[in-house]
Design a protein around this motif. Sequence first.
Motif, PDB file in Angstrom:
ATOM      1  N   GLN A  15       7.031 -33.458  10.070  1.00  0.00           N
ATOM      2  CA  GLN A  15       6.006 -34.331  10.305  1.00  0.00           C
ATOM      3  C   GLN A  15       5.731 -34.758  11.755  1.00  0.00           C
ATOM      4  OE1 GLN A  15       7.196 -37.057   7.096  1.00  0.00           O
ATOM      5  NE2 GLN A  15       5.808 -36.226   5.863  1.00  0.00           N
ATOM      6  N   GLY A  16       6.823 -34.086  12.481  1.00  0.00           N
ATOM      7  CA  GLY A  16       6.594 -34.543  13.987  1.00  0.00           C
ATOM      8  C   GLY A  16       7.033 -36.005  14.247  1.00  0.00           C
ATOM      9  N   GLY A  17       6.406 -36.600  15.401  1.00  0.00           N
ATOM     10  CA  GLY A  17       6.609 -38.091  15.337  1.00  0.00           C
ATOM     11  C   GLY A  17       8.144 -38.738  16.125  1.00  0.00           C
ATOM     12  N   ALA A  18       8.787 -37.638  16.451  1.00  0.00           N
ATOM     13  CA  ALA A  18      10.088 -37.799  17.181  1.00  0.00           C
ATOM     14  C   ALA A  18       9.900 -38.698  18.347  1.00  0.00           C
ATOM     15  CB  ALA A  18      10.977 -36.683  17.413  1.00  0.00           C
ATOM     16  N   THR A  75       2.000 -35.863  11.964  1.00  0.00           N
ATOM     17  CA  THR A  75       0.847 -35.491  10.983  1.00  0.00           C
ATOM     18  C   THR A  75       0.587 -36.778   9.940  1.00  0.00           C
ATOM     19  OG1 THR A  75       2.705 -34.562   9.725  1.00  0.00           O
ATOM     20  CG2 THR A  75       1.386 -33.275  11.106  1.00  0.00           C
ATOM     21  N   ARG A  76       1.628 -37.729  10.139  1.00  0.00           N
ATOM     22  CA  ARG A  76       1.252 -38.864   9.270  1.00  0.00           C
ATOM     23  C   ARG A  76       1.390 -40.281   9.906  1.00  0.00           C
ATOM     24  NH1 ARG A  76       6.908 -39.864   6.058  1.00  0.00           N
ATOM     25  NH2 ARG A  76       5.995 -42.231   6.081  1.00  0.00           N
ATOM     26  N   GLU A  77       1.122 -41.217   9.519  1.00  0.00           N
ATOM     27  CA  GLU A  77       0.855 -42.461  10.337  1.00  0.00           C
ATOM     28  C   GLU A  77       2.379 -43.035  10.511  1.00  0.00           C
ATOM     29  OE1 GLU A  77      -2.223 -45.557   8.973  1.00  0.00           O
ATOM     30  OE2 GLU A  77      -0.447 -46.238   7.874  1.00  0.00           O
ATOM     31  N   ARG A  78       2.527 -43.642  11.597  1.00  0.00           N
ATOM     32  CA  ARG A  78       3.806 -43.657  12.163  1.00  0.00           C
ATOM     33  C   ARG A  78       3.998 -45.236  12.581  1.00  0.00           C
ATOM     34  NH1 ARG A  78       6.687 -44.029  16.777  1.00  0.00           N
ATOM     35  NH2 ARG A  78       8.534 -42.587  17.450  1.00  0.00           N
ATOM     36  N   LEU A  79       5.043 -45.976  12.062  1.00  0.00           N
ATOM     37  CA  LEU A  79       5.145 -47.638  11.955  1.00  0.00           C
ATOM     38  C   LEU A  79       6.612 -47.818  12.546  1.00  0.00           C
ATOM     39  CD1 LEU A  79       3.934 -48.869   8.297  1.00  0.00           C
ATOM     40  CD2 LEU A  79       2.318 -48.088  10.617  1.00  0.00           C
ATOM     41  N   SER A  80       6.444 -48.679  13.533  1.00  0.00           N
ATOM     42  CA  SER A  80       7.540 -49.313  14.077  1.00  0.00           C
ATOM     43  C   SER A  80       7.433 -50.671  14.458  1.00  0.00           C
ATOM     44  CB  SER A  80       7.972 -48.498  15.229  1.00  0.00           C
ATOM     45  OG  SER A  80       7.109 -48.445  16.418  1.00  0.00           O
ATOM     46  N   LEU A  81       8.405 -51.391  14.851  1.00  0.00           N
ATOM     47  CA  LEU A  81       8.580 -52.293  15.444  1.00  0.00           C
ATOM     48  C   LEU A  81       9.471 -52.313  16.826  1.00  0.00           C
ATOM     49  CD1 LEU A  81       9.799 -55.242  13.009  1.00  0.00           C
ATOM     50  CD2 LEU A  81       7.936 -55.363  14.667  1.00  0.00           C
ATOM     51  N   THR A  82       8.687 -52.290  18.038  1.00  0.00           N
ATOM     52  CA  THR A  82       9.112 -51.972  19.308  1.00  0.00           C
ATOM     53  C   THR A  82       9.675 -53.416  19.888  1.00  0.00           C
ATOM     54  OG1 THR A  82       7.920 -49.686  19.220  1.00  0.00           O
ATOM     55  CG2 THR A  82       8.862 -50.551  21.395  1.00  0.00           C
ATOM     56  N   GLY A  83      10.481 -53.437  20.577  1.00  0.00           N
ATOM     57  CA  GLY A  83      10.875 -54.794  21.470  1.00  0.00           C
ATOM     58  C   GLY A  83      11.564 -54.659  22.684  1.00  0.00           C
ATOM     59  N   TRP A  84      11.980 -55.451  23.484  1.00  0.00           N
ATOM     60  CA  TRP A  84      12.471 -55.530  24.551  1.00  0.00           C
ATOM     61  C   TRP A  84      13.346 -56.835  24.815  1.00  0.00           C
ATOM     62  CZ3 TRP A  84       7.682 -53.981  24.024  1.00  0.00           C
ATOM     63  CH2 TRP A  84       7.499 -52.455  24.056  1.00  0.00           C
ATOM     64  N   LEU A  85      14.724 -56.633  25.066  1.00  0.00           N
ATOM     65  CA  LEU A  85      15.496 -57.597  25.561  1.00  0.00           C
ATOM     66  C   LEU A  85      15.400 -57.842  27.124  1.00  0.00           C
ATOM     67  CD1 LEU A  85      18.200 -56.288  23.054  1.00  0.00           C
ATOM     68  CD2 LEU A  85      17.222 -58.731  22.820  1.00  0.00           C
ATOM     69  N   ARG A  86      15.335 -59.047  27.249  1.00  0.00           N
ATOM     70  CA  ARG A  86      14.800 -59.288  28.788  1.00  0.00           C
ATOM     71  C   ARG A  86      15.485 -60.188  29.796  1.00  0.00           C
ATOM     72  NH1 ARG A  86       8.541 -60.393  29.229  1.00  0.00           N
ATOM     73  NH2 ARG A  86       9.247 -62.516  28.109  1.00  0.00           N
ATOM     74  N   HIS A 143      11.404 -41.533  28.242  1.00  0.00           N
ATOM     75  CA  HIS A 143      11.273 -41.045  26.651  1.00  0.00           C
ATOM     76  C   HIS A 143       9.648 -40.787  26.572  1.00  0.00           C
ATOM     77  CE1 HIS A 143      11.035 -45.647  26.917  1.00  0.00           C
ATOM     78  NE2 HIS A 143      10.104 -45.418  25.908  1.00  0.00           N
ATOM     79  N   GLU A 144       9.414 -40.249  25.265  1.00  0.00           N
ATOM     80  CA  GLU A 144       8.166 -39.923  24.901  1.00  0.00           C
ATOM     81  C   GLU A 144       7.952 -40.083  23.372  1.00  0.00           C
ATOM     82  OE1 GLU A 144       6.527 -36.001  25.577  1.00  0.00           O
ATOM     83  OE2 GLU A 144       8.843 -35.480  26.044  1.00  0.00           O
ATOM     84  N   VAL A 145       6.702 -40.346  22.907  1.00  0.00           N
ATOM     85  CA  VAL A 145       6.604 -40.140  21.397  1.00  0.00           C
ATOM     86  C   VAL A 145       5.788 -38.954  20.976  1.00  0.00           C
ATOM     87  CG1 VAL A 145       5.573 -41.311  19.329  1.00  0.00           C
ATOM     88  CG2 VAL A 145       6.860 -42.744  21.283  1.00  0.00           C
ATOM     89  N   LEU A 146       6.172 -37.977  20.198  1.00  0.00           N
ATOM     90  CA  LEU A 146       5.457 -36.737  19.885  1.00  0.00           C
ATOM     91  C   LEU A 146       4.385 -37.097  18.854  1.00  0.00           C
ATOM     92  CD1 LEU A 146       8.413 -34.363  19.983  1.00  0.00           C
ATOM     93  CD2 LEU A 146       7.026 -34.975  21.963  1.00  0.00           C
ATOM     94  N   PRO A 147       3.394 -36.396  18.915  1.00  0.00           N
ATOM     95  CA  PRO A 147       2.267 -36.652  17.817  1.00  0.00           C
ATOM     96  C   PRO A 147       2.818 -36.306  16.403  1.00  0.00           C
ATOM     97  CG  PRO A 147       1.857 -34.782  19.209  1.00  0.00           C
ATOM     98  CD  PRO A 147       2.994 -35.382  19.544  1.00  0.00           C
ATOM     99  N   PRO A 153      -2.126 -40.288  12.641  1.00  0.00           N
ATOM    100  CA  PRO A 153      -1.959 -39.158  12.756  1.00  0.00           C
ATOM    101  C   PRO A 153      -2.349 -38.485  14.125  1.00  0.00           C
ATOM    102  CG  PRO A 153      -2.539 -39.656  10.818  1.00  0.00           C
ATOM    103  CD  PRO A 153      -2.975 -40.894  11.431  1.00  0.00           C
ATOM    104  N   GLY A 154      -1.709 -37.988  14.929  1.00  0.00           N
ATOM    105  CA  GLY A 154      -2.027 -37.044  16.183  1.00  0.00           C
ATOM    106  C   GLY A 154      -1.852 -38.006  17.395  1.00  0.00           C
ATOM    107  N   ALA A 155      -1.474 -39.164  17.349  1.00  0.00           N
ATOM    108  CA  ALA A 155      -1.279 -40.362  18.489  1.00  0.00           C
ATOM    109  C   ALA A 155       0.054 -39.844  19.111  1.00  0.00           C
ATOM    110  CB  ALA A 155      -1.290 -41.699  17.956  1.00  0.00           C
ATOM    111  N   TYR A 156       0.182 -40.249  20.542  1.00  0.00           N
ATOM    112  CA  TYR A 156       1.343 -39.763  20.953  1.00  0.00           C
ATOM    113  C   TYR A 156       1.801 -41.127  22.174  1.00  0.00           C
ATOM    114  CZ  TYR A 156      -2.116 -38.119  24.151  1.00  0.00           C
ATOM    115  OH  TYR A 156      -3.227 -37.722  24.828  1.00  0.00           O
TER     116      TYR A 156
END
Length: 220
Positions: free
Chosen positions: A163-166, A202-213, A196-200, A130-133
């Motif tokens: 909850q933010g986090g967009a 109010t709850r934990e936010r999980l993802s899988l982030t990747g790059w096709l190279r 792009h940016e990740v907004l903070p 929570p609160g991370a961006y």
Amino acid sequence: MQVLIPSGPSLNACSSNDLSARVARIIDDVAAQGWSLQTHCIAPALTLELAEECRKRAEAGLLVLAGVGRSALAVVSEGLRGDHIQWLDAGQSDACDQFLAAMNELRQALNQALYLGLEDFESHFALYPPGAYYKKHLDRFRDDDRRAVSVVFYLNEDWQAEQGGALRLHLADGSLHDVLPQAGSLLVFLSADMPHEVLPATRERLSLTGWLRRRGVGVF
Ligand code: OGA
Ligand code: MN
């Protein structure tokens, strides 16, 4: 906070929960506008397994505070990011292997349709407390142009806009487009063109982030 609900060609809910059915739309969207959002993109059971695996890895202390990487990103700002990550390898779990297979399918389809010459896929679990961006950036390193297509798959059940986090896309026409990190949503965009940016949140936010190279032209 301004929250834009995706609309038009970039929102494609589908009951099959099958990435194969979405690939054609992803290709069309990426060709037309440089990005695509697909909701309910991977089967809910697999999405849940991936979320559980991310949490387990976090509890085991395997996720570490992310640095900027091996070299500076092309666009940076102070206090850039507060997410914790762990890179994925093939053979670690069934769920991860299924995710990697789906991304490989996407890679091949993008190559066939758009001649992108994508050769591999790298990805990590990411947990934002929570609160991370993650401040506005491009997914490109200054001295390494291999990352061509960014892919973010979200793992958060019942995410609410309050909850933010967009993930906020800064589009070429100057407008903003906010994507909620809702479980099952897959966001695909051209790495070089999309600040792009990740907004903070109010709850934990999980993802899988990747790059096709692409092949390592321009790496030194
Ligand atoms: C990244 C990033 C977006 C997200 O890791 O480079 O921009 O929504 N992630 O997690
Ligand atoms: Mn990014």
